[in-house]
Design an enzyme around this catalytic site. Structure first.
Site, short mmCIF file in Angstrom:
data_model
loop_
_atom_site.label_atom_id
_atom_site.label_comp_id
_atom_site.label_asym_id
_atom_site.label_seq_id
_atom_site.Cartn_x
_atom_site.Cartn_y
_atom_site.Cartn_z
CB CYS A 1 50.68 -51.89 -3.11
SG CYS A 1 50.12 -51.44 -1.44
CG HIS B 1 42.31 -55.05 -2.07
ND1 HIS B 1 43.54 -55.67 -2.10
CD2 HIS B 1 42.55 -53.74 -1.80
CE1 HIS B 1 44.49 -54.76 -1.88
NE2 HIS B 1 43.91 -53.59 -1.70
CG ASP C 1 54.22 -50.29 5.25
OD1 ASP C 1 54.74 -51.41 5.18
OD2 ASP C 1 53.25 -50.03 5.99
N GLY D 1 49.90 -54.59 9.14
CA GLY D 1 49.96 -53.43 10.03
C GLY D 1 48.63 -53.02 10.62
CD GLU E 1 51.48 -45.24 -6.29
OE1 GLU E 1 51.00 -44.15 -5.98
OE2 GLU E 1 50.93 -46.32 -6.03
NE ARG F 1 41.70 -47.29 0.86
CZ ARG F 1 41.94 -46.81 2.07
NH1 ARG F 1 40.95 -46.42 2.82
NH2 ARG F 1 43.18 -46.76 2.54
CD GLU G 1 48.49 -55.16 -2.09
OE1 GLU G 1 47.31 -55.26 -1.73
OE2 GLU G 1 48.93 -54.21 -2.73
CG ASN H 1 47.47 -44.31 -4.71
OD1 ASN H 1 47.80 -45.49 -4.64
ND2 ASN H 1 46.77 -43.72 -3.75
NE ARG I 1 34.65 -39.04 1.57
CZ ARG I 1 34.90 -39.53 2.77
NH1 ARG I 1 35.56 -40.68 2.87
NH2 ARG I 1 34.50 -38.92 3.85
#
Length: 731
Positions: free
Chosen positions: A623, A674, A579, A412, A585, A495, A645, A115, A16
């Site tokens: 989402c 975000h 959730d 949450g 997706e 992210r 969202e 995702n 990363r």
């Protein structure tokens, strides 16, 4: 001799590195030159890995500092007016992605049924496209300096256009000519770099069920682009499902190659007669899941392809970009051998591609592989959904909860600081005792509850400080899951997520969230919301075993969640959120496959809350999604409250619920989590007014867009304070 082709490669870095470089730059702790240096090192490293595995077609321009759709908008000069005053290109680029103090970020949504999130380009009637290929040129020259003749990856013009947002309500198809001409200018500029350059146009749009107009435009676009320059070799690549209709058209266009996904669209075999004289880029190595390739099965598939396509016209490839899988299993030192031996991440998939290519060249058929996943399926325990009609439940819940107009809550999670993560890491390393760890968590929960009460929120949460991830946390407490140390996958920008490995039978052996939720409830008289992740999201955000149908795995997970719901309500938790952030997706791209998905997805969600009493209020969260085509399905899920969202799209999504006469309560996101900016009271008041143009006041909850885990405490408190002031004004 056959050749190998990698559609695209991960860019975040094996550890990363890009994430940390970007976040240090955004925090003001380093300069942009450091980011550029890290990015250059990663590109070189990734190209060399592919070169070592003798990959013939290696990409450039698949690397991005944030998102390739955003890069494409910049390449075409599709800069929204609110950002055009920013002269510094780097500052403007990140402002478009993340927003700044003066400007809201561009909308973000899921890339087809993955995702990964992309930035949605904005176009308007007076937009003048202005081409800039400087990024492409820089990366092409870098690759050439390493002795690599790279192909150049571009988002295809039809996919780009279809995913744009015409912010002024203009007809999307009205931009077609201008977009294609802008792409023609891009190709003309690239042609000056050399001869026989392969241009990969990504057109996953054509793996969807589409209206006929898109197919007619596909022909026009590639008739035009295929003749821009004789120095270019155009490859049009689709993935994620079958693309038979597109192949019939592309087979007659002046292009060099057609790329098809035979892992998730084996029906593409039926379209091979239409490939004609084109090269076939055959997607054979799974770019979306992490289980080892079954070489014998893949070899049989190549044999089937070769019955229609000449062997010298077949190029062996990954099914899609390897962006969707982790980097390498070589960093996994703690996985059980029986799990690790089944895995193949991006680097291992390069080896698999090289291996199957070698076998095919020698016409050496591999031995039939034994199934690597042998655990038998466990059927659902038979939880039935027996809740009363919504109107009955609503009356009971109103009496039990006594909430005010426009109830306020959060989704949450609350900020997870360096200190929070340090405590969790210290516990995992054995540096502190379990008692010390739990005491620290209780202190964090206590502070979080106090902050929420001071702010004046109506329904509280415990903050989720014990959770590293909304799926991984639950997977660690359930049987049948394993976890990588470094299996990170990019979700958006910097992210990253680390999907669990769902390899075996799932069951609940212990409470998942009860202790923390009950402790938090003991600190307040206000309702404390229990927080769980739904079965569909757990599957869609995990790498799921592929030896049994997903539906069977979903019912196993649902049974475990239902047991947790029952225990929470028996401990006097009156609101429970399950959730389903990833519900949309998981949808198949092809219309004929949707009904089967919806059946098991809805049934498994309802099974997961089937133990809830009528007076227990069930929330769910979704989402970024386009709900137009699934509103009936959402109704069938039968949640009492859905939070969604919406902040980057105004009240556009809510109109879908209005049109469907949706009866349950809705919490549209009133501000974007975000982005680091703190919206004003006035701004959020305007959002609430926009919501009330669509929804009756009795139906409306007020909340942020999503969880607050990635935000800082100061901005979180300021934004929530403004949100609550806006709600007081609305009341």
């Amino acid at each position: 001799m056959s050749q190998t082709y990698v559609t695209g490669f991960p860019r975040i870095g094996e550890k990363r590195e890009l994430k940390f470089a970007l976040e240090a730059y955004w925090a003001g702790n380093s300069d942009f030159e450091t980011v550029k240096s890290v990015a250059k090192t990663l590109r070189e490293r990734h190209w060399n890995y592919q070169k070592e595995r003798h990959i013939d077609f290696i990409s450039c321009n698949d690397f991005s500092l944030y998102d390739t759709m955003l890069d494409t908008a910049v390449m075409l000069g599709a800069i929204p007016p609110r950002f055009q005053g920013i002269e510094d290109k780097t500052e403007r680029y990140f402002a478009m992605a993340r927003g700044d103090a003066q400007r809201s970020a561009m909308e973000m949504t899921k890339w087809f049924n993955t995702n990964y999130h992309y930035i949605v380009p904005e176009i308007h009637a007076h937009m003048a496209f202005k081409v800039d290929i400087s990024k492409i040129v820089d990366e092409y020259i870098e690759a050439k300096a390493l002795g690599i003749d790279p192909k150049i990856n571009l988002i295809g013009p039809l996919t780009f256009l279809a995913l744009c947002n015409p912010v002024d309500g203009s007809d999307l198809f009205g931009f077609f000519d201008d977009v294609v001409e802008a792409y023609a200018k891009v190709l003309h500029a690239i042609s000056s770099l050399g001869e026989n350059i392969v241009i990969q146009f990504d057109e996953p749009l054509f793996a969807k069920t589409l209206e006929a107009k898109f197919l007619s435009l596909l022909k026009i676009a590639y008739e035009r682009l295929g003749t821009v320059s004789r120095h270019l070799k155009i490859a049009v690549v689709t993935y994620f499902d079958r693309a038979n209709e597109a192949v019939e058209i592309l087979g007659n266009c002046p292009i060099w190659a057609i790329g098809l996904d035979f892992v998730y669209g084996e029906e593409n075999l039926e379209a091979l007669l239409h490939v004609n004289d084109k090269m076939l880029i055959a997607g054979l190595i799974d770019g979306r899941n992490v289980w080892k390739n079954n070489a014998s099965k893949t070899y049989v598939l190549i044999e089937k392809i070769s019955k229609t396509i000449d062997a010298d016209h077949i190029i062996l490839s990954t099914s899609c970009s390897l962006l969707h899988v982790p980097f390498s299993t070589r960093f996994e030192e703690k996985l059980a051998p029986e799990v690790k031996s089944r895995l193949s991440f991006a680097l291992e998939k390069l080896e698999e591609l090289e291996q199957i290519n070698t076998l095919w060249e020698k016409r050496e058929k591999p031995e039939i592989s034994a199934c690597t996943q042998k655990a038998p399926s466990v059927k659902s325990s038979g939880i039935f959904y027996t809740r009363s009609a919504y109107a009955t439940r609503f009356a009971l819940q109103q009496k039990a909860l006594n909430l005010p107009l426009f109830p306020t809550t959060t989704i949450g999670s609350f900020p997870q600081t360096k200190e929070t993560r340090a405590v969790r890491n210290a516990y995992k390393k054995g540096e502190i005792t379990r008692e010390q760890y739990e005491a620290s968590l209780k202190e964090s929960i206590k502070e979080c509850v106090a902050i929420q009460e001071e702010l004046g929120l109506d329904v509280l949460v415990h903050g989720e400080f014990e959770r590293n991830d909304m799926v991984e946390y639950f997977g660690e407490l359930l049987e049948g899951f394993a976890f990588s140390q470094n299996g990170w996958v990019q979700s958006y920008g910097s992210r990253c997520v680390k999907p669990p490995l769902l390899y075996g039978n799932v069951s609940r052996k212990q409470p998942l969230s009860v202790d923390w939720t009950v402790y938090a409830q003991s600190l307040t008289d206000k309702p404390m919301k229990g927080m769980l992740t739904g079965p569909v999201t757990i599957l869609n955000w995990s790498f799921v075993r592929d030896d049994i149908p997903k539906s069977e795995v979903a019912y196993e997970v649902a049974t475990a969640i239902a047991e947790e719901v029952d225990e929470l309500q028996r401990h006097d938790i009156k609101i429970i959120q399950v959730d389903e952030a990833a519900f949309k997706e998981g949808y198949p791209l092809r219309a004929e496959k949707i009904k089967a998905y919806e059946k098991w997805a809805v049934e498994s969600f309802k099974a997961s809350v089937g133990t809830a009493w009528d007076q227990t209020q069930i929330h769910t969260h979704m989402c970024y999604s386009n709900f137009n085509d699934i509103i009936d399905t959402i109704e069938r899920m039968d949640a009492d409250v859905i939070t969604i969202e919406t902040s980057r799209s105004g009240n556009k999504l809510l109109k879908v619920f209005q049109k469907a006469n949706y009866k349950a309560q809705i919490g549209p996101g009133v501000y974007d989590i975000h982005s680091p900016r703190v919206p004003s009271v006035e701004e959020m008041s305007e959002q609430i007014k926009a919501f009330l143009q669509v929804l009756p006041k009795e139906q409306l909850w007020i909340n942020p867009d999503c969880g607050l885990k990635t935000r800082g405490w100061s901005e979180t408190k300021a934004a929530l304070a403004n949100m609550i002031k806006a709600v007081y004004l609305a009341r």
